[in-house]
Design an enzyme around this catalytic site. Structure first.
Site, PDB file in Angstrom:
ATOM      1  N   TRP A 185       2.431   6.359   6.176  1.00  0.00           N
ATOM      2  CA  TRP A 185       2.676   7.113   4.945  1.00  0.00           C
ATOM      3  C   TRP A 185       2.461   8.561   5.341  1.00  0.00           C
ATOM      4  CZ3 TRP A 185       0.357   9.985   0.879  1.00  0.00           C
ATOM      5  CH2 TRP A 185       0.928   9.818  -0.382  1.00  0.00           C
ATOM      6  N   GLY A 197      -6.002   7.813   8.655  1.00  0.00           N
ATOM      7  CA  GLY A 197      -6.950   8.903   8.419  1.00  0.00           C
ATOM      8  C   GLY A 197      -6.365  10.229   8.846  1.00  0.00           C
ATOM      9  N   GLU A 244       4.802   6.163 -13.299  1.00  0.00           N
ATOM     10  CA  GLU A 244       4.651   5.658 -11.931  1.00  0.00           C
ATOM     11  C   GLU A 244       5.802   4.760 -11.502  1.00  0.00           C
ATOM     12  OE1 GLU A 244       0.672   3.714 -12.202  1.00  0.00           O
ATOM     13  OE2 GLU A 244       0.295   4.817 -10.361  1.00  0.00           O
ATOM     14  N   GLU A 288      -3.055   6.061 -20.216  1.00  0.00           N
ATOM     15  CA  GLU A 288      -2.751   4.988 -19.264  1.00  0.00           C
ATOM     16  C   GLU A 288      -1.318   4.478 -19.462  1.00  0.00           C
ATOM     17  OE1 GLU A 288      -3.848   4.009 -16.594  1.00  0.00           O
ATOM     18  OE2 GLU A 288      -3.148   1.971 -16.314  1.00  0.00           O
ATOM     19  N   ARG A 345       0.816  -1.214   0.000  1.00  0.00           N
ATOM     20  CA  ARG A 345       0.000   0.000   0.000  1.00  0.00           C
ATOM     21  C   ARG A 345       0.850   1.265   0.000  1.00  0.00           C
ATOM     22  NH1 ARG A 345      -5.163  -0.974   2.345  1.00  0.00           N
ATOM     23  NH2 ARG A 345      -5.096   1.056   3.316  1.00  0.00           N
TER      24      ARG A 345
END
Ligand code: M6R
Length: 599
Positions: free
Chosen positions: A74, A101, A479, A472, A27
């Site tokens: 993160w 959060g 990325e 894309e 993640r």
């Protein structure tokens, strides 16, 4: 984005938590930490960098206990550092919390707590939670957590332990949290991936629910005190689908899974020429569709617009979810908002759904992760059944999204008695086999990649339904390889990007057979005459284009409506091989998170 894991049971909690943290690595994170309750004492170790470093630490090796929590962070508030990583403690080092959060009113709460002599150790918003719990804690941890949560504005997925309690308290608002139900153990996590090794039974906490988790029981109530009767879901994902197997990276594995994942997206939904994907009553009165998503999922939405307007003749708008939620959109009677998301947890996409609902639109989801927040909040939806996608760069989810959007377009046409194009149906049936054929190009694409791995920039051009494929392709490359890349509709070239073309510039043309393929030839010639390095994705029969290209990647011919699915796979492979040849961490690119659960 941040990940949470918590454990209570009979195993050594350290092992379960480290294992869980590894499952959450994909993640994206910059630091990690663990707290374990051992013989009434609370021990915490945190580290900047990889879980491997945390695992090697002598202090971690010495941890032993049956209750604990862990976190991958993160950075949002405060830079990546040991003091800012979780778990955060209270002043007496009795309570530990991990939080996902953002607490929006943390500054005023921090001021209040400082005035009450609480000492803070970090720059984070999260740390106020442990101090608030401390403020309210007498001997009931759940009560103290609830009192603290009532003061918070913002979002949280939360796990809390206290050294004098044999329980973990979990709570959620806007940030996902699941509780894995084992026989004599419970695993709490922000991601079902970290739970699957131990159990396939989970409870998805809902917003404003607080769970008191013991090794044998889970008691849930709302922050307002109301009792909740939780539903236990069975997860169908196979643990093997979460391992790399013979592949060097998850991304490569996921690219190669596409014949199967597309077959899964089609399964049971396409019989003869009938499409069965939704209940007709949900779509009968639709007058307009708004497709909304972020990143790669937004690219599939752009393809969806071409498909729905062309096949089902319903007007479609496409919005970045982050823009939709704030642009005060006009919602009209008969509007359907379709949210597209792999993870089903993207904060902006979720907020767009909530905004659309507030304004009176009906909402639908096209989602991969079963039981995710988006899948639960929409009125109805379509699952992709692509299995877990672990590589941060989305691949198989994208082709499944486009497959689902194509089925959705055909279904809409069917409900309106519009003739369904037979060629599209017959080509859809052949799609998994054709995807296999594109994958046979992998070796050749690796060879091509060798001569581009040191390029600094890339341009991608496509037309019509393949323009989003150019976007894309460029996104995939930037990325994971950190090469600057842009995608454009080919006709836009003359309006600016042509100025960039020289003999150093690789230019990828997606030029498979289509209504507009003749028009792309002049763009290719223009690049050629300026010395650009041309790579063309085209079909075997398209001989005319080949003379312009330094490299040609041949992909099987198909119906134009399906061509994005085939073409993008060649671009996924190009991005993958370039990044791998540069020895980059393909599955965990810098600064990126798999599931973006904050705004
Ligand atoms: O889970 P979602 O599909 O909602 O995620 C949306 C984007 O964050 C995601 O597609 C992102 O752009 C990926 N890194 C693309 O590879």
């Amino acid at each position: 984005m941040c990940g949470i894991i918590g454990y209570i049971g009979e195993r050594n909690a350290r092992e379960v938590i480290l294992e869980g943290l590894k499952k959450l690595e994909y993640r994206g994170y910059d630091s990690a930490g663990i707290s374990i309750i051992s013989k009434n004492s609370l021990k915490t170790v945190k580290k900047v960098g990889r879980i491997k470093e945390l695992e090697k630490d002598k202090k971690v090796k010495d941890l032993f206990g049956k209750i604990g929590i862990g976190h991958t962070r993160w950075a949002t508030h405060g830079k990546p550092s040991e003091k800012n990583s979780h778990p955060h403690l209270d002043c007496k080092k009795k309570i530990a919390i991990v939080h996902n959060g953002i607490i929006e009113n943390y500054q005023s709460l921090k001021k209040l707590l400082i005035s009450e002599k609480h000492k803070f150790n970090s720059d984070t918003d999260s740390e106020i939670i442990s101090h608030l719990i401390e403020k309210f804690y007498e001997d009931n941890l759940e009560e103290a957590v609830i009192k603290a949560l009532r003061l918070l504005e913002g979002t949280f997925g939360l796990a809390v332990i206290s050294k004098d309690k044999e329980e973990v308290i979990a709570a959620k608002r806007g940030s996902p949290l699941v509780i894995g139900i084992g026989k004599n153990e419970k695993i709490i996590s922000s991601d079902v991936a970290a739970v699957l090794k131990y159990t396939d039974k989970v409870i998805y906490l809902k917003d404003d629910e607080v769970a008191v988790v013991h090794k044998k029981t889970v008691l849930i109530r709302k922050i307002n005190g109301q009792k909740v009767d939780p539903k236990i879901h069975k997860i169908k994902w196979d643990i093997k689908s979460m391992e790399k197997g013979r592949f060097k990276h998850f991304m490569l594995k996921e690219i190669f899974e596409q014949p199967e994942t597309i077959r899964n997206a089609l399964r049971g939904r396409l019989s003869r020429s009938k499409i069965k994907i939704l209940d007709e009553k949900n779509v009968r009165d639709i007058k307009r569709i708004i497709l909304t998503a972020c990143g790669t999922s937004w690219h599939s939405a752009l393809i969806g617009k071409y498909l729905i307007e062309r096949i089902a003749k319903i007007p479609v708008e496409v919005d970045y979810a982050s823009e939709f939620r704030y642009r005060k959109p006009l919602i009209l009677e008969g509007d359907l908002l379709v949210a597209i998301s792999q993870s089903g947890e993207t904060a902006d996409t979720l907020a767009a759904i909530r905004e659309a609902k507030k304004l009176g639109a009906s909402t639908m989801g096209i989602v991969n992760v079963v039981g995710s927040t988006i899948s639960r909040e929409v009125d109805f939806g379509i699952y992709l059944h692509a299995g877990p996608e672990t590589g941060v760069a989305s691949t198989k989810a994208f082709t499944s999204q486009v497959t689902a959007l194509l089925l959705f377009s055909l279904f809409l046409a069917q409900t309106r008695s519009i003739r369904i194009p037979c060629k599209t149906i017959s080509e859809l049936k052949k799609l998994p086999k054709k995807v296999k054929d594109v994958l046979k190009n992998s070796k050749k694409i690796r060879e091509i990649s060798k001569s581009f791995k040191d390029s600094k920039n890339f341009l991608y051009f496509g037309r019509g339904i393949n323009f989003p494929v150019a976007l894309e392709g460029a996104l995939k490359l930037k990325e994971i390889s950190y090469i600057h890349a842009e995608g454009y509709p080919a006709a836009e070239m003359k309006h600016g990007p042509i100025a960039l073309i020289d003999k150093e510039m690789p230019v990828v043309f997606v030029a498979t057979k289509s209504e507009l393929s003749k028009k792309i030839v002049s763009n290719i010639e223009e690049v050629k005459s300026r010395g650009g390095r041309i790579i063309i994705i085209t079909n075997p029969k398209n001989k005319e284009l080949k003379k312009f290209a330094e490299y040609v990647i041949e992909v099987p011919s198909t119906d134009e409506a399906i061509s994005p699915i085939i073409n993008v796979i060649a671009l996924q492979l190009l991005a993958y091989h370039i990044a791998d040849l540069k020895n980059l961490d393909v599955d965990k690119p810098r600064n990126l998170a798999k599931s973006v659960t904050v705004e």
